[in-house]
Design an enzyme around this catalytic site. Structure first.
Site, PDB file in Angstrom:
ATOM      1  N   ARG A  20       0.810  -1.212   0.000  1.00  0.00           N
ATOM      2  CA  ARG A  20       0.000   0.000   0.000  1.00  0.00           C
ATOM      3  C   ARG A  20       0.845   1.265   0.000  1.00  0.00           C
ATOM      4  NH1 ARG A  20      -5.207  -0.902   1.524  1.00  0.00           N
ATOM      5  NH2 ARG A  20      -5.379   1.218   2.253  1.00  0.00           N
ATOM      6  N   GLY A  57      -5.172   9.657   4.180  1.00  0.00           N
ATOM      7  CA  GLY A  57      -6.100  10.602   3.585  1.00  0.00           C
ATOM      8  C   GLY A  57      -5.548  12.011   3.575  1.00  0.00           C
TER       9      GLY A  57
END
Ligand code: F6R
Length: 634
Positions: A47, A122
Site C-alpha cells: 500500500r 487521507g
C-alpha cells in the site's frame, strides 16, 4: 499530506471501491505490540513503502520510531535500538504524494508534548487554516504534514481533560477532507481510538486482544473475525471491548464478518491475484516512475544516461527491440519519439532482430524494453547491436539485471516487483519511460522547446489521478466479463497509438483466459479481417481523442462498419465522445488526455477485463499455463 487514492482489493468477481493508499494498524492486547505491528505493516507494504513508523505506549511514555524508505529500514532501526516492551501501539506505512518521504514526515506524529501519537490515511483539506490557527497559539511543528496538525489538536483535547474517545470526536468535528485516524494516548492505558471517514478501516476481533487496520491482511495471522467500520464512525478498542459510535456519539450498528482467506492470500494484500493487485498499483507505479525527472533548472533528467550529449545528438535512427507486452510498449513509443524528435524509429520483435541482418551504424540507438531485464531474446538482440557499435539504452524494471548491466544507458521504471505473469504495471511504466526518453532526446536535439517538454511532463504527472478514475469505475468492465464467459473469440481494434493497445488487450486475454483474441489496426479490417465479423462477435474498439478529427472520425466509421455486420461493440473513448458512444453496445469512458498518452488509460479496462474473465473461468491468473515470468531461453 498523506496518501493517494486507489481502488481497494477485490475478491474474485467483485468490483473495487475507493480507498486511500498507505497502511495503518493499531493493536491492544497481550501480545508484544511491536511484533504484531511490524508483521502487519509487512503485509500492507504493497500500500505504500516510502516510509514507515511505529509508536508504542510504554511505561516511560510514548516511544516513536520512523524511517524513510522501505519497512526494512525501520526494522534495522528497531534491531539497533530496541523499543521497550508494550502491548498497545500503532503503525503506518506511507506512500507520500505531498510532503517528501522523509523521516520527519513519516508517521506516527506526536502532539506538542508527546502525550498522544497518531497515524493517518487521507487528506485534511483545511489543514493550512488549522495550522495557522495553532501557530498563532504558539504551536510548533516538526514536519510538513497535515497529520501533525491533527495530532496537536487531539492532544489539546485530551489535555483539557477529555477521554481519548471524546477528544477524537471533538477533533474530527474540526476536520474537512477524507481521513482515517488511529491514535494512542499515554494517559489512556489499554486503549486505541480510531476515526474513519472515506478511507477504509477494519477491526480485527480477537480473544483478549483487538486490532485495527486498513486491510485485514495485516491481522489475519491472529484472527479471522472482523468488523468493517462505516463512514463517519469512531471506534474505541480495549483488549476486551470494541465500541463503535458515529461521529456524533450515537451507538453504531456494526457488521461483523468472517474472513475466508488464508495467510497466503494475505501476502497479496487481500487481492485474489497478484495480477489484480498489480493492476491497481499502476497509478502509484506510474507516479514513481515520473518522480524527480525535472531538475531545479527545469531540465528533464534520466537515471543512468551514460551516453554523452554529442553522441546523442548524432543519433539518426532508433530501433526498439522487445518481446510481448514490452514490444507493444515499443510500438507506442515509436509514435511519441518520432513525433517529438523527428528521428525515424523502427520497432522489432527481439527474437527476429538479429536474424534479419539489421542495418546498424554508430549513429543508431537501440532501445530495449524489458520488465525483468533477463529476457534472453532481448539480451541477444542488444549483444548483437553492441557488436555493431550501436549505443544501447535499456528500459528496465529490475535494478542490476543483465540487460541494464550490458547497456550503455538505463531508464529504470519504478513499478516495484511484478509477480503476476501477465505484465500490467510493467507495461504502463514502460510507456512512461518511453515518453521520457522521447522527450529527453527532443531536449538534447533541440526539437522541442524546454517549456514544451516540461508541459508534456506535467501532462504525464496528471496521469496517475486519471488512472485512479478509470480504476474506480469498473462496474461495466466487470459486467462484460461476466457476460462474455461463453465467448470463444474476441477482437480488438485500434488506430494510431490505439493499435498497440488493441494488440495488448488481445495478448492479455489470450495469455490468461486462453480465449482466441486478435488485435488489428482498424484500417486493416477491410483488407481481410472484417470477414471474421459475425452476429454478436465482441469487438473492443479503442477510439482516439476527439481533437484528432480525421483519426477520430475514421475510427468511428470503423465501429459502424463492424456493427453493421452484427458485431457487439465495446467502445473505449474519451468521456463526452457522443459520436463514438452512439455506436457502442457498451461504452467505457476514459478521462481526457493527449492522444499520445491515451494508451496508459485505455489499457486498464482491458487488463481488468482479462483478469476478471480468467478468474470467473477458474484459471490460475498469476501462473497461466505454459508461461513463465522471465523467459531466459531463446
Ligand atoms: C505478457 C508478458 C510478456 C512479457 C515478455 C517480455 O503479459 O508479460 O509478453 O512482456 O515476455 O518480458 P520482459 O519485459 O521481462 O522482457
Amino acid at each position: 499530506m498523506s496518501c493517494g487514492v486507489v481502488p481497494s482489493p477485490v475478491t474474485p468477481g467483485s468490483s473495487g471501491t475507493v480507498m486511500f493508499m498507505c497502511g495503518i494498524i493499531g493493536y491492544v492486547g497481550e501480545r508484544d505490540a511491536q511484533t504484531v505491528i511490524i508483521s502487519g505493516l509487512k503485509r500492507m507494504e504493497y500500500r505504500g513503502y516510502d516510509s514507515a513508523g511505529i509508536a508504542l505506549v510504554t511505561s516511560q511514555g510514548i516511544d516513536v520510531r520512523k524511517k524513510s524508505g522501505k519497512l526494512v529500514n525501520l526494522e534495522k532501526e528497531l534491531q539497533a535500538h530496541p523499543m521497550a516492551s508494550s502491548h498497545q501501539g500503532i503503525g503506518h506505512t506511507r506512500w507520500a504524494t505531498h510532503g517528501g518521504p522523509t523521516d520527519q514526515n513519516a508517521h506516527p506524529h506526536l502532539g506538542q508534548t508527546g502525550r498522544v501519537a497518531l497515524v493517518h490515511n487521507g487528506i485534511i483539506e483545511n489543514f493550512a487554516t488549522l495550522k495557522a490557527e495553532l501557530a498563532k497559539q504558539a504551536a510548533t511543528f516538526t514536519s510538513d504534514t497535515d497529520t501533525e496538525v491533527v495530532a496537536v489538536l487531539l492532544e489539546r483535547e485530551v489535555a483539557s481533560g477529555q477521554s481519548l474517545l471524546d477528544a477524537m470526536r471533538a477533533t474530527v468535528g474540526r476536520l474537512e477532507g477524507a481521513f482515517t485516524l488511529v491514535a494512542v494516548d499515554t494517559d489512556s492505558p489499554d486503549t486505541v481510538v480510531a476515526a474513519r471517514r472515506s478511507s477504509p478501516l477494519v477491526v480485527g476481533v480477537g480473544q483478549g486482544e483487538n486490532f485495527l487496520a486498513s486491510d485485514v491482511a495485516s491481522f489475519i495471522e491472529y484472527t479471522r473475525e472482523a468488523i468493517e467500520l462505516g463512514q463517519d464512525q469512531i471506534v474505541e478498542l480495549t483488549p476486551s471491548s470494541v465500541t463503535v459510535t458515529s461521529f456524533d456519539g450515537t451507538p453504531a450498528v456494526t457488521r461483523p464478518y468472517h474472513i475466508d482467506w488464508d495467510l497466503s492470500a494475505a501476502e497479496k494484500g487481500g487481492y485474489d491475484w497478484f495480477m489484480r493487485k498489480e493492476i491497481f498499483e499502476q497509478p502509484k507505479a506510474v507516479a514513481d516512475t515520473l518522480l524527480g525527472r525535472i531538475n531545479a533548472d527545469g531540465q528533464l533528467t534520466l537515471d543512468e544516461m551514460r551516453i554523452d550529449t554529442a553522441q546523442l545528438r548524432s543519433v539518426d535512427k532508433i530501433i526498439v527491440v522487445a518481446c510481448g507486452t514490452a514490444y507493444h510498449a515499443g510500438l507506442i513509443a515509436k509514435y511519441a519519439i518520432e513525433h517529438w524528435t523527428r528521428i525515424p524509429v523502427e520497432v522489432e520483435i527481439a527474437s527476429e532482430f538479429r536474424y534479419r541482418d539489421p542495418i546498424i551504424t554508430r549513429t543508431t540507438m537501440v532501445v530495449t524494453i524489458s520488465q525483468s531485464g533477463e529476457t534472453a531474446d532481448t539480451l541477444m538482440a542488444i549483444r548483437h547491436a553492441r557488436e555493431q557499435h550501436a549505443k544501447v539504452v535499456s528500459i528496465c524494471n529490475t535494478n542490476g539485471a543483465t540487460i541494464p548491466r550490458e547497456s550503455d544507458a538505463v531508464i529504470y521504471t519504478h513499478a516495484g516487483p511484478e509477480i503476476g505473469v501477465a505484465s500490467t504495471k510493467g507495461f504502463t511504466t514502460q510507456l512512461i519511460a518511453c515518453y521520457l526518453l522521447g522527450l529527453y532526446l527532443a531536449q538534447v536535439k533541440g526539437t522541442k522547446f524546454g517549456d514544451e517538454i516540461v508541459a508534456q511532463v506535467r501532462e504525464l504527472e496528471a496521469l496517475p489521478a486519471k488512472m485512479d478514475e478509470v480504476l474506480h469505475d469498473l462496474e461495466a468492465t466487470l459486467a462484460l466479463a461476466r457476460d462474455m464467459l461463453s465467448e470463444h473469440t474476441v477482437l480488438f481494434l485500434g488506430r494510431h497509438v490505439g493499435f498497440p493497445v488493441a494488440l495488448e488487450g488481445a495478448l492479455k486475454l489470450k495469455e490468461i483466459s486462453y480465449l482466441h483474441a486478435e488485435g488489428f489496426a482498424a484500417g486493416e479490417l477491410k483488407h481481410g479481417p472484417i470477414a471474421l465479423i459475425e452476429e454478436g462477435l465482441p469487438v473492443f474498439v479503442v477510439v482516439p481523442p476527439q481533437g484528432r478529427d480525421q483519426l477520430h472520425d475514421k475510427m468511428v466509421s470503423n465501429i459502424q462498419e463492424v456493427r453493421a455486420r452484427g458485431a457487439r461493440t465495446i467502445v473505449l473513448a474519451e468521456r463526452g465522445d457522443d459520436l463514438a458512444e452512439e455506436f457502442a453496445d457498451t461504452f467505457l469512458p476514459l478521462p481526457v488526455v493527449p492522444t499520445l498518452f491515451q494508451p496508459v488509460l485505455a489499457v486498464l479496462p482491458l487488463q481488468v477485463f482479462s483478469c476478471e474473465i480468467a478468474t470467473l473461468k477458474g484459471y490460475d491468473v498469476d501462473q497461466p499455463r505454459n508461461l513463465a515470468k522471465s523467459v531466459t531461453v531463446e
